[in-house]
Design an enzyme around this catalytic site. Structure first.
Site, PDB file in Angstrom:
ATOM      1  N   ASP A  93      79.273  65.340  90.606  1.00 47.55           N
ATOM      2  CA  ASP A  93      79.464  66.127  92.015  1.00 47.55           C
ATOM      3  C   ASP A  93      80.889  65.962  92.127  1.00 47.55           C
ATOM      4  OD1 ASP A  93      77.194  65.820  94.300  1.00 47.55           O
ATOM      5  OD2 ASP A  93      78.360  67.584  93.679  1.00 47.55           O
ATOM      6  N   ASP A 267      69.082  66.890  89.043  1.00 45.54           N
ATOM      7  CA  ASP A 267      69.465  66.067  89.097  1.00 45.54           C
ATOM      8  C   ASP A 267      68.422  64.673  90.515  1.00 45.54           C
ATOM      9  OD1 ASP A 267      72.067  66.707  90.841  1.00 45.54           O
ATOM     10  OD2 ASP A 267      71.837  65.052  91.347  1.00 45.54           O
TER      11      ASP A 267
HETATM   12  C1  LIG Z   1      69.214  64.760  97.653  1.00 45.69           C
HETATM   13  N1  LIG Z   1      69.533  66.129  97.855  1.00 45.69           N
HETATM   14  C2  LIG Z   1      70.845  66.547  97.199  1.00 45.69           C
HETATM   15  N2  LIG Z   1      71.662  65.955  96.484  1.00 45.69           N
HETATM   16  C3  LIG Z   1      72.383  65.997  96.851  1.00 45.69           C
HETATM   17  C4  LIG Z   1      73.992  66.517  96.870  1.00 45.69           C
HETATM   18  C5  LIG Z   1      74.152  65.682  95.909  1.00 45.69           C
HETATM   19  C6  LIG Z   1      74.133  65.181  94.670  1.00 45.69           C
HETATM   20  C7  LIG Z   1      74.601  64.088  94.715  1.00 45.69           C
HETATM   21  O1  LIG Z   1      73.427  63.342  94.317  1.00 45.69           O
HETATM   22  C8  LIG Z   1      73.290  61.180  94.484  1.00 45.69           C
HETATM   23  O2  LIG Z   1      74.120  61.291  95.632  1.00 45.69           O
HETATM   24  C9  LIG Z   1      74.506  61.801  96.936  1.00 45.69           C
HETATM   25  C10 LIG Z   1      73.801  60.889  92.951  1.00 45.69           C
HETATM   26  O3  LIG Z   1      74.204  59.527  93.362  1.00 45.69           O
HETATM   27  C11 LIG Z   1      73.398  59.012  93.563  1.00 45.69           C
HETATM   28  C12 LIG Z   1      74.597  62.238  92.730  1.00 45.69           C
HETATM   29  O4  LIG Z   1      74.967  61.784  90.989  1.00 45.69           O
HETATM   30  C13 LIG Z   1      75.837  61.750  90.626  1.00 45.69           C
HETATM   31  C14 LIG Z   1      74.844  63.700  92.576  1.00 45.69           C
HETATM   32  O5  LIG Z   1      76.291  64.429  92.491  1.00 45.69           O
HETATM   33  C15 LIG Z   1      75.185  65.703  91.427  1.00 45.69           C
HETATM   34  C16 LIG Z   1      74.724  67.963  96.816  1.00 45.69           C
HETATM   35  N3  LIG Z   1      76.219  67.937  96.447  1.00 45.69           N
HETATM   36  C17 LIG Z   1      76.710  68.781  96.490  1.00 45.69           C
HETATM   37  N4  LIG Z   1      78.183  68.607  96.527  1.00 45.69           N
HETATM   38  N5  LIG Z   1      76.861  70.244  97.160  1.00 45.69           N
HETATM   39  C18 LIG Z   1      75.234  69.811  98.081  1.00 45.69           C
HETATM   40  O6  LIG Z   1      74.734  71.069  98.722  1.00 45.69           O
HETATM   41  C19 LIG Z   1      74.337  68.911  97.033  1.00 45.69           C
HETATM   42  C20 LIG Z   1      72.847  68.841  97.823  1.00 45.69           C
HETATM   43  C21 LIG Z   1      72.288  67.801  98.531  1.00 45.69           C
HETATM   44  N6  LIG Z   1      70.920  67.270  98.321  1.00 45.69           N
END
Ligand SMILES: CNc1nc2c(CC[C@H]3O[C@H](OC)[C@H](OC)[C@@H](OC)[C@@H]3OC)c3nc(N)[nH]c(=O)c3cc2[nH]1
Length: 373
Positions: A93, A267
């Protein structure tokens, strides 16, 4: 495998899609569930188990890794794949979402975000260009644009401002990413729960002709029907020949309903985080192993499973481990949950290939509803 990033649509069944993403480091079978590897580890799991369980790709987290051990340090150590011993594809991300949700956000403007580290309070500035640079230093295979994700509910004007900013940042990320044939940079559709803004965001990103498109700004507190409505609005605008990734989603029910609308990649921390807290996902729905009714239940979670954590350990033992807060409890339930999620994805892919996705979806939801006897 392929020297370049190639998405192949192999079959469709209604709006559900069966596909493959071929990259130099491996091939991703879609619809795909991507285990979350936050700080270079899928928590409580050995990566051999993650691979044997069926994962073709895992996630890394730019925000966490740039703060500790540091992007330049990871590069000096040979990149993330070398460091964590995962030679297959990694998606990272951009860090924007984590900055908004985890750090002491100090400033957000056209240039980027300025924030204080939640680790040591140090001050950091992340621009679209720096986010792509960091993901490059991590040697990430699929990199996400820097965006601003607004939690719902929110004012339409606020959602519009963040969506327009994210569109401008997508263009800057595309320029910063340049031409890296074996890798990809995905745009992220924003627009909250506003249909017109979702369409404008998707149209704007389509003009950039990116290798893949994420649907962001969802699973941020809205009811499931709002999330699904936004997919119904957004997905028809996106090019069919490019992969679609729904960020942060979700429960097995979220996933199967989103595949039915045309999502290819998912994810979520759900299987690992809830596993650590004693929640087991099975073919027959959820099992809260902390519940006293399991204290002397000698049955495993599912004797038909090929996963040792699911097949070989009694509920009584899992109950004891979780109640005693033993590390092995979280390890076995994380293993069970990731295996179930990959079994679900395998079942989805097979059903689409055989043209019986609707039936599979109904049968699966009925089994969840019947519950665990
Ligand atoms: C839960 N609902 C959720 N998660 C959104 C994540 C984060 C995904 C991220 O969510 C955790 O980070 C916090 C994960 O780590 C614990 C990350 O994995 C590495 C994961 O990265 C893809 C979003 N990331 C971006 N850049 N933009 C988004 O609009 C977005 C929307 C989300 N909704």
């Amino acid at each position: 495998m392929s020297e370049t990033f190639q998405f192949t649509l192999k079959a469709t069944d209604g709006k559900a899609r069966l596909g493959e993403i071929s990259m130099p480091r491996g091939t991703i079978r879609t619809p795909a569930f991507m285990p979350v590897g936050t700080v270079g580890t899928v928590k409580a799991m050995y990566l051999d188990q993650v691979r044997e369980g069926g994962a073709d790709i895992i996630l890394g987290n730019t925000y966490h890794l740039m703060l500790r051990p540091g992007a330049e340090r990871v590069a000096r150590l040979g990149g993330l794949h070398e460091l964590i011993r995962w030679p297959e594809p990694i998606l990272t991300d951009s860090g924007g979402f984590q900055v908004m949700s985890l750090s002491g956000l100090r400033k957000l403007d056209e240039q980027g975000v300025t924030f204080k580290s939640h680790v040591d309070g140090s001050l950091h500035h992340m621009s679209p260009e720096r986010s792509i640079e960091i993901q490059g230093l991590l040697d990430s295979d699929i990199q996400m644009q820097l965006d601003e994700c607004v939690a719902l509910p929110a004012e339409p004007k606020e959602i519009e401002r963040a969506m327009e900013l994210s569109l401008r940042w997508a263009e800057r990320c595309k320029i910063a990413f340049g031409n890296q044939p074996g890798k990809a940079m995905f745009g992220i559709v924003q627009g909250g729960d506003q249909p017109a803004l979702r369409i404008r965001s998707a149209e704007g990103l389509k003009q950039l002709d990116l290798k893949g498109y994420a649907v962001g700004g969802l699973a941020v507190g809205e009811p499931q029907h709002v999330m699904l409505d936004m997919l119904n609005i957004t997905l028809p605008v996106l090019p069919t020949e490019k992969p679609r990734y729904l960020m942060g989603v979700g429960t097995p029910d979220d996933i199967i309903k989103s595949v039915a609308r045309g999502i290819d990649m998912f994810d979520c921390v759900m299987p690992t985080r809830s596993g650590r807290h004693g929640l087991a996902f099975t073919r027959k729905g959820k099992v809260n192993i902390r519940n006293a009714k399991h204290a002397e239940d000698v049955r495993p979670l599912d004797e038909q499973s090929s996963c040792p954590a699911t097949r070989d350990y009694s509920r009584a033992y899992l109950h004891h481990l979780v109640r005693s807060n033993e590390a092995l409890g979280g390890m076995l339930l994380s293993w069970n949950n990731l295996s179930y999620y990959q079994e679900l994805m395998q079942g989805i892919r097979k059903a689409i290939a055989e043209g019986r996705f609707e039936d599979f979806m109904a049968e699966t939801q009925e089994a969840w509803a019947r519950g665990d006897d």
